[in-house]
Design an enzyme around this catalytic site. Structure first.
Site, PDB file in Angstrom:
ATOM      1  N   THR A  29       0.783  -1.230   0.000  1.00 35.22           N
ATOM      2  CA  THR A  29       0.000   0.000   0.000  1.00 35.22           C
ATOM      3  C   THR A  29       0.822   1.291   0.000  1.00 35.22           C
ATOM      4  O   THR A  29       0.259   2.367  -0.144  1.00 35.22           O
ATOM      5  CB  THR A  29      -0.954   0.022   1.217  1.00 35.22           C
ATOM      6  OG1 THR A  29      -0.183  -0.101   2.417  1.00 35.22           O
ATOM      7  CG2 THR A  29      -1.952  -1.126   1.130  1.00 35.22           C
ATOM      8  N   GLY A  30       2.141   1.199   0.179  1.00 30.42           N
ATOM      9  CA  GLY A  30       2.963   2.401   0.103  1.00 30.42           C
ATOM     10  C   GLY A  30       3.011   2.941  -1.326  1.00 30.42           C
ATOM     11  O   GLY A  30       2.660   2.246  -2.281  1.00 30.42           O
ATOM     12  N   GLU A 108      16.552  -1.709  -0.050  1.00 30.77           N
ATOM     13  CA  GLU A 108      17.979  -1.453   0.088  1.00 30.77           C
ATOM     14  C   GLU A 108      18.252  -1.040   1.528  1.00 30.77           C
ATOM     15  O   GLU A 108      17.332  -0.740   2.293  1.00 30.77           O
ATOM     16  CB  GLU A 108      18.380  -0.334  -0.876  1.00 30.77           C
ATOM     17  CG  GLU A 108      19.885  -0.148  -1.034  1.00 30.77           C
ATOM     18  CD  GLU A 108      20.232   0.871  -2.112  1.00 30.77           C
ATOM     19  OE1 GLU A 108      21.434   1.049  -2.373  1.00 30.77           O
ATOM     20  OE2 GLU A 108      19.307   1.484  -2.671  1.00 30.77           O
ATOM     21  N   GLU A 219      30.419  -7.685 -10.439  1.00 32.68           N
ATOM     22  CA  GLU A 219      30.928  -6.402  -9.958  1.00 32.68           C
ATOM     23  C   GLU A 219      32.176  -6.644  -9.117  1.00 32.68           C
ATOM     24  O   GLU A 219      32.471  -7.771  -8.717  1.00 32.68           O
ATOM     25  CB  GLU A 219      29.885  -5.697  -9.083  1.00 32.68           C
ATOM     26  CG  GLU A 219      28.655  -5.217  -9.810  1.00 32.68           C
ATOM     27  CD  GLU A 219      27.758  -4.409  -8.894  1.00 32.68           C
ATOM     28  OE1 GLU A 219      27.277  -3.363  -9.331  1.00 32.68           O
ATOM     29  OE2 GLU A 219      27.547  -4.819  -7.740  1.00 32.68           O
ATOM     30  N   HIS A 256      26.925   0.924  -4.438  1.00 33.07           N
ATOM     31  CA  HIS A 256      26.187   0.356  -3.317  1.00 33.07           C
ATOM     32  C   HIS A 256      27.109  -0.507  -2.461  1.00 33.07           C
ATOM     33  O   HIS A 256      28.289  -0.684  -2.785  1.00 33.07           O
ATOM     34  CB  HIS A 256      24.974  -0.438  -3.797  1.00 33.07           C
ATOM     35  CG  HIS A 256      25.295  -1.442  -4.854  1.00 33.07           C
ATOM     36  ND1 HIS A 256      26.034  -2.572  -4.618  1.00 33.07           N
ATOM     37  CD2 HIS A 256      24.977  -1.485  -6.171  1.00 33.07           C
ATOM     38  CE1 HIS A 256      26.145  -3.263  -5.721  1.00 33.07           C
ATOM     39  NE2 HIS A 256      25.523  -2.633  -6.692  1.00 33.07           N
TER      40      HIS A 256
END
Length: 301
Positions: A29-30, A108, A219, A256
């Site tokens: 619902t966000g 995240e 990465e 990140h």
């Protein structure tokens, strides 16, 4: 040997009609999650409901809402978690206790100890955790789990497994433009801790009849590529590998939390050398990777 859960992962079934997806969205619902639900519905993802405590009996944009997973009229086999970072561990544990085979955690900045505990809970329950910090995956011709744009992809026989979300999107577009279709496009998650690691995806793809080759997009940072190199040695299908961050300075985080060189072993050159020694065709960038895959005859006729 791969553990038995690989044979029943809903996103790898060779006969999807026998094991249809039944997807539940946790915390739908966000504002961000609501936009994602609209994209999932547009992509044809079969959503059986959303779980939003205190809103059971309501609906959101046609999606029925329930207070608990156990309230759903049919048992889900995929859970998409749009829970904020601080709640991811508990949400994954609850889904693992409900024996939902595939769990995707989007958030995240999940604390490392929470991510470790969530990954362990999912693994111990025989579940497959995608993420945290993931765009999810797309199975062309079947459906979307997450936020990889379906328009970037096209059905084919190449599985794409990536650590970088941005690279996942970029390489999918380039492959599609080159006429190289995909059987799976998966972003495993960009954090140091991932629910499942690249070598496990490779093991899961070993006997997948719809996949003829694998493209791994890695990465800098961590040692996931070394376990992948070990798995490649016994893998019967071609593997092409590329890594971003070849020019990144040591001890500087790039993008990140998972992309941080702590030693020479964690740099791109060392990892590419290990993958090449294991039998991978290695590429310095997306264009070269696409060219190598073209040489393997993966273009759709």
């Amino acid at each position: 040997m791969p553990d038995p859960v690989f044979a029943r992962l809903p996103f790898l079934d060779d006969e999807p009609s026998l094991h249809p997806w039944r997807v539940v969205v946790i915390n739908p619902t966000g504002r961000y999650a609501r936009n994602q639900v609209a994209g999932l519905l547009a992509a044809g993802t079969p959503l059986v409901g959303g779980v939003a405590l205190g809103r059971g009996g309501e609906s959101m944009d046609g999606l029925p809402l329930y207070d608990r997973v156990g309230d759903l009229p049919e048992r889900p086999n995929v859970a998409l978690l749009y829970t904020p970072a601080e709640g991811v561990r508990d949400a994954v544990v609850q889904c693992a206790q409900a024996r939902i085979p595939t769990i995707m955690a989007v958030a995240e900045y999940v604390p490392v100890h929470d991510a470790l505990q969530a990954a362990a809970a999912a693994r111990n329950a025989g579940c497959w955790l995608i993420g945290p910090n993931t765009l999810g995956m797309y199975v062309p011709g079947r459906g979307l789990l997450g936020s990889i744009a379906p328009s970037f992809c096209t059905p084919g026989r190449l599985a794409v497994v990536a650590r970088s979300g941005t690279l996942t999107l970029a390489i999918a577009r380039q492959l599609t433009a080159a006429g190289i279709g995909q059987s799976l496009v998966a972003h495993i998650g960009g954090d140091t801790v991932a629910g499942r690691n690249p070598h496990e995806y490779l093991q899961a793809l070993a006997d997948h009849a719809g996949t003829d080759a694998v493209l791994y997009c890695g990465e800098i940072g961590g040692d996931k590529e070394y376990a992948l190199a070990d798995a490649v040695r016994g893998f019967r299908k071609p593997v092409v590998a590329m890594l971003v961050g070849r020019h990144a300075p040591a001890e500087k985080r790039m993008g990140h939390a998972g992309a941080l060189i702590g030693s020479a072993r964690e740099g791109a050159d060392a990892k590419l050398a290990a993958l090449a020694a294991a039998g991978c065709r290695v590429a310095k960038g997306p264009e070269q990777a696409v060219a190598i895959l073209g040489e393997l005859g993966l273009e759709e006729r």
